[in-house]
Scaffold this active site. Structure first.
Site, short mmCIF file in Angstrom:
data_model
loop_
_atom_site.label_atom_id
_atom_site.label_comp_id
_atom_site.label_asym_id
_atom_site.label_seq_id
_atom_site.Cartn_x
_atom_site.Cartn_y
_atom_site.Cartn_z
N ARG A 83 0.72 -1.17 -0.12
CA ARG A 83 -0.05 0.13 0.14
C ARG A 83 0.76 1.03 -0.15
O ARG A 83 1.69 1.47 1.00
CB ARG A 83 -0.95 0.16 1.43
CG ARG A 83 -1.66 1.20 1.54
CD ARG A 83 -2.79 1.17 2.50
NE ARG A 83 -3.38 2.29 2.53
CZ ARG A 83 -3.24 3.39 3.62
NH1 ARG A 83 -2.26 3.24 4.73
NH2 ARG A 83 -3.92 4.34 3.57
N HIS A 127 -2.80 10.78 0.43
CA HIS A 127 -2.02 10.78 1.92
C HIS A 127 -1.63 11.99 2.05
O HIS A 127 -0.55 12.39 2.42
CB HIS A 127 -1.29 9.83 1.78
CG HIS A 127 -0.86 9.16 3.22
ND1 HIS A 127 -1.04 7.76 3.35
CD2 HIS A 127 -0.64 9.81 4.33
CE1 HIS A 127 -0.83 7.46 4.64
NE2 HIS A 127 -0.63 8.61 5.08
N GLU A 173 -7.11 8.64 6.22
CA GLU A 173 -7.33 9.20 7.57
C GLU A 173 -8.02 10.64 7.15
O GLU A 173 -7.23 11.55 7.56
CB GLU A 173 -6.21 9.03 8.34
CG GLU A 173 -5.50 7.86 8.46
CD GLU A 173 -4.60 8.01 9.87
OE1 GLU A 173 -4.11 9.02 10.23
OE2 GLU A 173 -4.35 6.58 10.20
N ASN A 301 -7.19 1.99 9.61
CA ASN A 301 -5.94 2.18 10.29
C ASN A 301 -5.96 2.06 11.61
O ASN A 301 -6.85 2.81 12.24
CB ASN A 301 -5.22 3.46 9.87
CG ASN A 301 -4.88 3.67 8.38
OD1 ASN A 301 -5.16 2.75 7.56
ND2 ASN A 301 -4.39 4.99 7.90
N TYR A 303 -4.10 1.96 15.43
CA TYR A 303 -2.99 2.14 16.30
C TYR A 303 -3.26 2.03 17.61
O TYR A 303 -2.65 1.22 18.65
CB TYR A 303 -2.32 3.28 16.17
CG TYR A 303 -1.68 3.53 14.71
CD1 TYR A 303 -0.36 3.07 14.54
CD2 TYR A 303 -2.41 3.96 13.74
CE1 TYR A 303 0.24 3.08 13.30
CE2 TYR A 303 -1.81 3.99 12.48
CZ TYR A 303 -0.51 3.70 12.27
OH TYR A 303 0.15 3.51 10.84
N GLU A 362 -3.54 0.04 7.97
CA GLU A 362 -2.23 0.55 8.83
C GLU A 362 -2.35 -0.03 10.11
O GLU A 362 -3.41 0.00 10.94
CB GLU A 362 -1.80 2.11 8.87
CG GLU A 362 -1.48 2.69 7.62
CD GLU A 362 -1.27 4.16 8.05
OE1 GLU A 362 -1.33 4.60 8.97
OE2 GLU A 362 -1.56 4.81 6.69
C1 PNW Z 1 -1.02 7.52 10.55
N1 PNW Z 1 -3.42 9.19 16.26
O1 PNW Z 1 -1.21 8.83 11.19
C2 PNW Z 1 -0.91 8.02 9.02
O2 PNW Z 1 -1.63 7.62 8.12
C3 PNW Z 1 0.59 7.69 8.85
O3 PNW Z 1 0.99 8.52 7.73
C4 PNW Z 1 1.47 7.89 10.07
O4 PNW Z 1 2.98 7.91 9.51
C5 PNW Z 1 1.16 6.88 10.89
O5 PNW Z 1 -0.15 6.75 11.14
C6 PNW Z 1 2.06 6.97 12.20
O6 PNW Z 1 1.39 8.08 12.71
C7 PNW Z 1 -1.83 8.84 12.50
O7 PNW Z 1 -3.11 10.04 17.07
C8 PNW Z 1 -1.60 9.86 13.19
O8 PNW Z 1 -4.12 8.27 16.73
C9 PNW Z 1 -1.98 10.03 14.58
C10 PNW Z 1 -2.80 9.09 15.05
C11 PNW Z 1 -3.12 7.77 14.29
C12 PNW Z 1 -2.49 7.93 12.88
#
Ligand code: PNW
Length: 456
Positions: A83, A127, A173, A301, A303, A362
């Site tokens: 991706r 992006h 996002e 995505n 996290y 992601e």
């Molecule tokens: C994503 N949060 O950003 C983006 O899609 C990527 O480009 C980035 O490098 C990656 O995650 C890591 O940060 C995020 O605060 C930024 O939860 C912030 C958050 C989640 C994703």
């Protein structure tokens, strides 16, 4: 989906798509080459004080020139999918109007190189690198014009690539670039807008998604598949009882009301509109129809978790939990450990909206990686992170959640937006002086997961 193989309780469904993910501005560099226009991220990163370590992505990890080497690194890990994102200002340097064929050439070469090495391309069309001209001329996402221009660009690119590319993601996002770019202002374009204007930005971004889906249906080869890649609120019932699960379902729908809920239901929820009051976005019923244009899959995505419990005695019926001070986090201050997110997000997408095809677009973490004396990078905590998240993902697929693939963020260490080069998300270490790539221990872990199609 097929259930996990009976002989291995930790297996993923047959044909599960294993990949890695990146984005254009974070890895490509070559910002002035072959006619590329300026994006809001070039402008932002070059504004003093915006990026933690004072860097920018003019060179990044030079993927624009090293893409062949990078494809070999993907292949060595055994990934079957990649991706990446297409830089809008490479294709239309001013966002619309005159096309730049040399920009498209790069993605043609990349796609061909991937296919020649047995790796399926999964491009995202946006992006965060909005052409600067659209920002200046129309006010960027504050204007409908930007949504219309995005749809034209999406139609053009997919028409050119859909002979070789089957699946496209629209915008990456929306929540992050809307809220962090236009409310807190820590990401480009760096605005702090009042609520009414912020809500309009959000509306135009999801409208751009919907109009792009329509443009792709009109221009791309028949059978081209499309969906978003959204940073959903990954809600988790902290205690898995029916009462708390019910509350979490309500939270899922309402928290994502400005994004996925609108795309999947073709409406803003009553609670969303009521909370916005006089600041609610201005929209037509045609807009809502476009926003809810049928999609083929949903990318998410994932996290960090948002924990919920039931508050059945008072509306809205759910309550978000604060994190205990000692709750473990990764290097990024926003990033709390919450592996159950990879179980609950797919289950809730399936339960609430009957989504039939899901990609984890992601997942990954930043760790404090260093090259050891023996030349290796021992990122044991990234392996711990991935194993715990993948175990929960496997739990979801083994119960029938329709997750078709997983993209590790990221292939390489890269420009981590406001953090500059200070946060390393890669499975492959990059020396920022020599740009030499060194697979970390986690790359070996991931290779074994892929080879066995199972958590190891
Ligand atoms: C994503 N949060 O950003 C983006 O899609 C990527 O480009 C980035 O490098 C990656 O995650 C890591 O940060 C995020 O605060 C930024 O939860 C912030 C958050 C989640 C994703």
């Amino acid at each position: 989906p097929e259930p996990a193989a009976a002989n291995n309780a930790r297996s993923f469904p047959k044909g599960f798509v294993w990949g890695t993910a990146t984005s254009a501005y974070q890895i490509e560099g070559a910002v002035k080459e072959d006619g590329r226009g300026v994006s809001i991220w070039d402008r932002f990163a070059h504004t003093p004080g915006k990026i933690f370590d004072g860097t920018n992505a003019d060179v990044a990890v030079d993927h624009y020139h090293r893409y062949k080497e990078d494809v070999q690194l993907m292949k060595a890990m055994g990934t079957k999918a990649y991706r990446f994102s297409i830089a809008w200002p490479r294709i239309f340097p001013e966002g619309k109007g005159k096309v730049n064929p040399k920009g498209l050439d790069f993605y043609n070469r990349l796609v061909d190189e991937l296919l020649a090495n047995g790796i399926e391309p999964f491009p995202s069309l946006y992006h965060w690198d909005l052409p600067q001209t659209l920002q200046e001329r129309y006010g960027g996402w504050e204007s409908r014009e930007t949504a219309l221009a995005f749809a034209d660009y999406a139609g053009y690119v997919t028409e050119k690539l859909s002979d070789r590319v089957q699946r496209f993601f629209t915008l990456n996002e929306i929540r992050t670039f809307v809220d962090r770019g236009h409310e807190s202002g820590i990401l480009a374009p760096g605005f702090k807008l009042p609520p009414a204007r912020l809500n309009q930005v959000r509306h135009h971004a999801i409208l751009a998604h919907g109009l792009a889906v329509q443009a792709i249906r009109a221009k791309a080869r028949r059978g081209t598949k499309v969906g978003p890649a959204e940073n959903i609120f990954a809600v988790v019932p902290i205690i898995e009882t029916p009462e708390h699960i019910k509350a979490t379902e309500i939270a899922m729908r309402e928290l994502n009301a400005g994004y996925l809920t609108a795309m999947l239901e073709g409406r803003y929820t009553d609670a969303y509109l009521k909370a916005a009051g006089a600041d609610a976005p201005k929209f037509t019923s045609e807009d809502l129809k476009a926003i809810a244009s049928p999609i083929n899959f949903v990318g998410i995505n994932i996290y960090t978790p948002d924990y919920y419990i039931s508050a059945s005695n008072k509306p809205p019926g759910y309550q978000s939990l604060p994190f205990n001070k000692s709750h473990p986090r990764m290097v990024s201050s926003w990033h709390r450990l919450g592996p159950e997110t990879l179980y609950w997000a797919p289950r809730l997408l399936q339960k609430l909206w009957n989504v039939k095809e899901i990609y984890i677009t992601e997942n990954g973490c930043a760790t404090s990686d260093e090259v050891a004396k023996d030349g290796q990078v021992y990122d044991s905590d990234r392996i711990m992170f991935l194993r715990s998240y993948l175990t929960q993902l496997q739990r979801a697929t083994s119960e029938g959640a329709p997750v078709r693939g997983y993209f590790l963020w990221s292939l390489l260490d890269n420009f981590e937006w406001v953090a500059g080069y200070a946060q390393r998300f890669g499975a492959i270490y990059v020396d920022y002086t020599t740009l030499k790539r060194t697979p970390k221990l986690s790359a070996s872990f991931y290779r074994e997961v892929i080879a066995r199609n199972s958590v190891v």
